[in-house]
Design a protein around this motif. Structure first.
Motif, short mmCIF file in Angstrom:
data_model
loop_
_atom_site.label_atom_id
_atom_site.label_comp_id
_atom_site.label_asym_id
_atom_site.label_seq_id
_atom_site.Cartn_x
_atom_site.Cartn_y
_atom_site.Cartn_z
N ASP A 1 -4.60 4.48 1.41
CA ASP A 1 -3.86 3.28 1.81
C ASP A 1 -2.97 2.85 0.65
O ASP A 1 -3.07 3.36 -0.46
CB ASP A 1 -4.81 2.15 2.24
CG ASP A 1 -5.84 1.80 1.18
OD1 ASP A 1 -5.49 1.77 -0.02
OD2 ASP A 1 -7.01 1.57 1.54
N LEU A 2 -2.09 1.89 0.91
CA LEU A 2 -1.11 1.48 -0.09
C LEU A 2 -1.78 0.94 -1.34
O LEU A 2 -1.38 1.28 -2.47
CB LEU A 2 -0.17 0.42 0.50
CG LEU A 2 0.86 -0.18 -0.47
CD1 LEU A 2 1.80 0.91 -0.97
CD2 LEU A 2 1.63 -1.31 0.19
N ALA A 3 -2.80 0.10 -1.18
CA ALA A 3 -3.44 -0.51 -2.34
C ALA A 3 -4.09 0.54 -3.24
O ALA A 3 -3.98 0.48 -4.47
CB ALA A 3 -4.49 -1.53 -1.88
N SER A 4 -4.75 1.52 -2.64
CA SER A 4 -5.43 2.55 -3.43
C SER A 4 -4.43 3.49 -4.10
O SER A 4 -4.61 3.87 -5.27
CB SER A 4 -6.39 3.35 -2.54
OG SER A 4 -7.39 2.51 -1.99
N ARG A 5 -3.37 3.84 -3.39
CA ARG A 5 -2.34 4.69 -4.01
C ARG A 5 -1.65 3.96 -5.15
O ARG A 5 -1.33 4.55 -6.19
CB ARG A 5 -1.33 5.15 -2.96
CG ARG A 5 -1.90 6.11 -1.91
CD ARG A 5 -0.80 6.78 -1.11
NE ARG A 5 0.02 5.81 -0.40
CZ ARG A 5 -0.23 5.37 0.82
NH1 ARG A 5 -1.31 5.78 1.48
NH2 ARG A 5 0.59 4.50 1.40
N PHE A 6 -1.45 2.67 -4.96
CA PHE A 6 -0.88 1.86 -6.04
C PHE A 6 -1.81 1.86 -7.25
O PHE A 6 -1.35 2.00 -8.40
CB PHE A 6 -0.64 0.43 -5.55
CG PHE A 6 -0.30 -0.54 -6.64
CD1 PHE A 6 0.95 -0.51 -7.25
CD2 PHE A 6 -1.22 -1.48 -7.07
CE1 PHE A 6 1.27 -1.40 -8.26
CE2 PHE A 6 -0.90 -2.38 -8.09
CZ PHE A 6 0.35 -2.34 -8.67
N GLN A 7 -3.11 1.71 -7.03
CA GLN A 7 -4.06 1.70 -8.14
C GLN A 7 -4.11 3.06 -8.84
O GLN A 7 -4.34 3.13 -10.05
CB GLN A 7 -5.44 1.29 -7.65
CG GLN A 7 -5.62 -0.20 -7.42
CD GLN A 7 -5.54 -1.00 -8.72
OE1 GLN A 7 -5.75 -0.47 -9.80
NE2 GLN A 7 -5.26 -2.29 -8.60
#
Length: 247
Positions: A96-102
């Protein structure tokens, strides 16, 4: 900066056009990361070349121009590594976006840790890498059709998430693997109950090994940005006796 990054294009435009049976020059890239790759993808022109005075005139060899190109290559390393599917398929990171961002935050942070050794120049390059990071994040948000009225709010939220994770990872540098595991579980895995202990331990080993590898890398090799992070599931030897990176 755009003028400096595209100085080779000016040189090529001043040359005679190639014959019809010769390969054409590559198409102009469309974004800042691709421009940097295009600009440094070939060997830099010889400093004794007849056209070199044009590059000097355009500032191609200035420290600022060199650092801008290097910062884009460093950020590209972080972005490409964070996109590796092993993190999602074998190491339990959510897609998901949040995990890829992290994932990007983690790799940008490792680059920042290494840049701290480079004094004033490292501080300036850290800012350049940071700027490239947020330019790219803004593009991604726009591509996801985030409305302009909420774009600044969403960007601030992501920046706060980055700062929070960076502080947690910094604290782990001088502490045990358990502290790093806790920081990764909270930030990267978002307390995901499906994350297995073995996956978390693999991530800890990966981060420690990459920090040591970057720490041992010669300055010019690191700043040039031609290196790559190692595959996350690669077999890892125990860290050497060299001093680990410190704040």
């Amino acid at each position: 900066p755009a003028l400096l990054l595209n100085s080779k294009m000016v040189v090529r435009s001043l040359s005679n056009p190639p014959p019809e049976n010769q390969p054409q020059a590559p198409q102009k890239p469309v974004d800042s990361v691709d421009r940097a790759k295009w600009a440094v993808g070939e060997k830099n022109p010889s400093k004794d070349g007849k056209k070199n005075w044009i590059l000097r005139l355009l500032g191609y060899y200035t420290q600022e121009s060199t650092d801008i190109r290097s910062s884009i290559m460093l950020y590209t390393n972080a972005r490409e590594q964070a996109a590796r599917q092993e993190f999602l398929r074998q190491l339990g990171v959510e897609n998901d976006l949040a995990s890829r961002f992290q994932l990007e935050c983690l790799h940008v942070w490792m680059i920042f840790v290494r840049l701290r050794r480079e004094g004033k120049r490292g501080k300036a390059m850290s800012q350049e890498v940071f700027d490239r990071f947020w330019e790219d994040m803004t593009k991604q948000l726009v591509s996801l059709e985030v409305k302009s009225i909420s774009l600044n709010t969403r960007t601030r939220e992501l920046q706060n998430a980055f700062y929070g994770s960076a502080v947690a990872y910094d604290f782990s540098l001088a502490n045990s693997d358990a502290i790093l595991a806790s920081a990764l579980h909270r930030n990267l895995f978002n307390y995901n109950p499906r994350c297995r202990p073995t996956q978390l331990l693999q991530m800890v080993a990966y981060v420690r090994a990459e920090l040591h590898r970057l720490h041992a890398m010669p300055t010019e090799e690191f700043l040039a940005g031609g290196w790559r992070f190692t595959p996350p599931l690669a077999a890892r030897a125990p860290p050497s006796s060299a001093d680990p990176p410190r704040l």
